[in-house]
Design a protein around this motif. Structure first.
Motif, short mmCIF file in Angstrom:
data_model
loop_
_atom_site.label_atom_id
_atom_site.label_comp_id
_atom_site.label_asym_id
_atom_site.label_seq_id
_atom_site.Cartn_x
_atom_site.Cartn_y
_atom_site.Cartn_z
N ALA A 94 0.82 -1.22 0.00
CA ALA A 94 0.00 0.00 0.00
C ALA A 94 0.86 1.26 0.00
N GLN A 95 2.14 1.12 0.30
CA GLN A 95 3.03 2.30 0.33
C GLN A 95 3.71 2.56 -1.01
N PRO B 288 4.37 8.28 7.93
CA PRO B 288 3.56 7.58 6.93
C PRO B 288 3.72 8.11 5.50
N GLY B 289 4.36 9.29 5.34
CA GLY B 289 4.42 9.86 4.00
C GLY B 289 5.62 9.44 3.20
N SER B 290 6.68 8.96 3.87
CA SER B 290 7.90 8.54 3.18
C SER B 290 8.63 7.54 4.04
N TYR B 291 9.58 6.81 3.41
CA TYR B 291 10.28 5.73 4.11
C TYR B 291 11.70 5.60 3.60
N THR C 185 10.13 -1.72 6.20
CA THR C 185 9.92 -3.09 6.71
C THR C 185 9.51 -3.06 8.18
N GLN C 186 10.09 -2.15 8.95
CA GLN C 186 9.71 -2.06 10.37
C GLN C 186 8.25 -1.63 10.50
N SER C 187 7.84 -0.64 9.72
CA SER C 187 6.47 -0.14 9.79
C SER C 187 5.47 -1.21 9.34
N ALA C 188 5.85 -1.96 8.30
CA ALA C 188 4.95 -3.00 7.77
C ALA C 188 4.69 -4.07 8.82
N TRP C 189 5.76 -4.53 9.48
CA TRP C 189 5.57 -5.55 10.51
C TRP C 189 4.96 -4.97 11.78
N GLY C 190 5.17 -3.67 12.02
CA GLY C 190 4.49 -3.01 13.13
C GLY C 190 2.98 -3.00 12.89
#
Length: 351
Positions: free
Chosen positions: A248-249, A261-264, A270-275
């Motif tokens: 979705a990102q 949430p606006g950039s990575y 990967t940390q945010s996705a598993w979070g």
């Protein structure tokens, strides 16, 4: 005859010296152009591409160092705050214990300065002696416990203060590391952008085509190894949620140090996705490689993380069918690409 020859030779030398000493000829000699410097060999576009890739890889390594220092800074700041609260609580406890000790001393003063034990011995009433003996023993134990608690609390306060000082020193050291890593990141990115900016529009288009061709060759070679034949294409429920978040990102920009949430950056994604899937994992790609469970690539499943390069400086999420979602580098967006387009170090599983 000899005299004539000698005179001619002398005249010849004098004429030669006169010519050499002539201002016009000296100026002409000084004004003679220097030979041009040797031309530097022109880099091929492929060499420029490799140089740019290496600069961005070095920026990624520095980004990992920055992220780790930032994580440590957050932890140490939280620990300092917690220690400060414990110090305040300890100081309040010491004040209460001292107040209780003072009350005991004042009670003794009111009894004429005699300790309770001496007053008990001097009593003439046997029954009173028996009644007060037990209370005296309890009072003595309470006083001993009070002093022991006061001593222990003071020792704890000393330890808290030392821990706070140590954490402050570490905090400052990590801030220095952050600043150094930040400068290195910006320097590498600026150098890469400068190289790209020196290319004409047509050359930049060819550069992108060369990059895509290199990725295609690497992915084809990886697939030709038969890697997909035995891969498990089924994700766990948590893995599925992580994959859904990561995909979705797609389209969001890469920004070093960003966690959404606006950039990575790569490990921020990967940390945010598993979070989002309910699992906390380390912040950097190197820490994710070091601390998460390693799995053989033939056992890989969607949701697992593929770590790239020998220094574990890049990471992406495997989403199935030989593809990953990752945040590539500055100037690019989160994208879907072949899992074999970069040098694979290994695979880790957050679950």
């Amino acid at each position: 005859m000899n005299r004539r020859r000698h005179a001619i030779a002398t005249l010849t030398v004098v004429c030669a010296l006169t010519v050499l000493a002539s201002p016009a000829l000296t100026l002409q000699a000084a004004a003679a152009p220097l030979p041009p410097p040797p031309k530097q060999p022109q880099k091929t576009l492929e060499e420029v591409r490799e140089e740019i890739d290496e600069l961005y890889r070095q920026a990624a390594v520095a980004t990992d160092a920055y992220n780790l220092a930032e994580e440590k800074t957050k932890e140490q700041s939280a620990e300092i705050v917690q220690l400060a609260r414990m110090i305040v609580a300890g100081q309040q406890k010491i004040a209460d214990l001292k107040a209780r000790a003072g009350a005991t001393a004042r009670a003794q003063y009111r009894n004429g300065g005699l300790p309770d034990g001496a007053q008990l011995v001097l009593t003439n009433d046997p029954q009173l002696f028996l009644d007060n003996a037990g209370r005296l023993k309890e009072g003595q134990k309470a006083t001993t416990d009070l002093l022991a608690e006061l001593t222990q609390t003071q020792a704890e306060l000393t330890t808290y203060a030392k821990d706070a000082s140590d954490n402050w020193t570490k905090l400052e050291a990590n801030r220095v590391k952050q600043a150094k890593a930040k400068k290195e990141i910006n320097d590498k990115i600026d150098a890469a952008k400068k190289l790209e900016s020196q290319l004409a529009a047509e050359e930049r288009a060819r550069l992108l085509a060369l990059e895509q061709q290199a990725q295609y060759r690497a992915q084809t070679k990886w697939l030709d190894s038969g890697i997909l034949r035995d891969l498990n294409q089924q994700a766990t429920p948590a893995g599925r949620r992580a994959v859904e978040f990561a995909t979705a990102q797609i389209g969001k920009p890469y920004v070093w140090g960003a966690e959404g949430p606006g950039s990575y950056d790569c490990s921020g994604l990967t940390q945010s996705a598993w979070g989002a899937a309910g699992l906390s994992i380390p912040r950097t790609s190197q820490e994710q490689w070091r601390l998460l469970k390693h799995v053989d690539i033939k056992d890989m499943r969607p949701g697992d993380l593929i770590v790239y390069y020998k220094d574990a400086s890049h990471i992406g999420m495997y989403v199935g069918n030989g593809a990953i979602v990752h945040a590539p580098r500055p100037g690019r967006n989160v994208t879907l690409t072949g899992a074999g387009t970069m040098e694979i170090l290994g695979v880790v599983r957050p679950e």
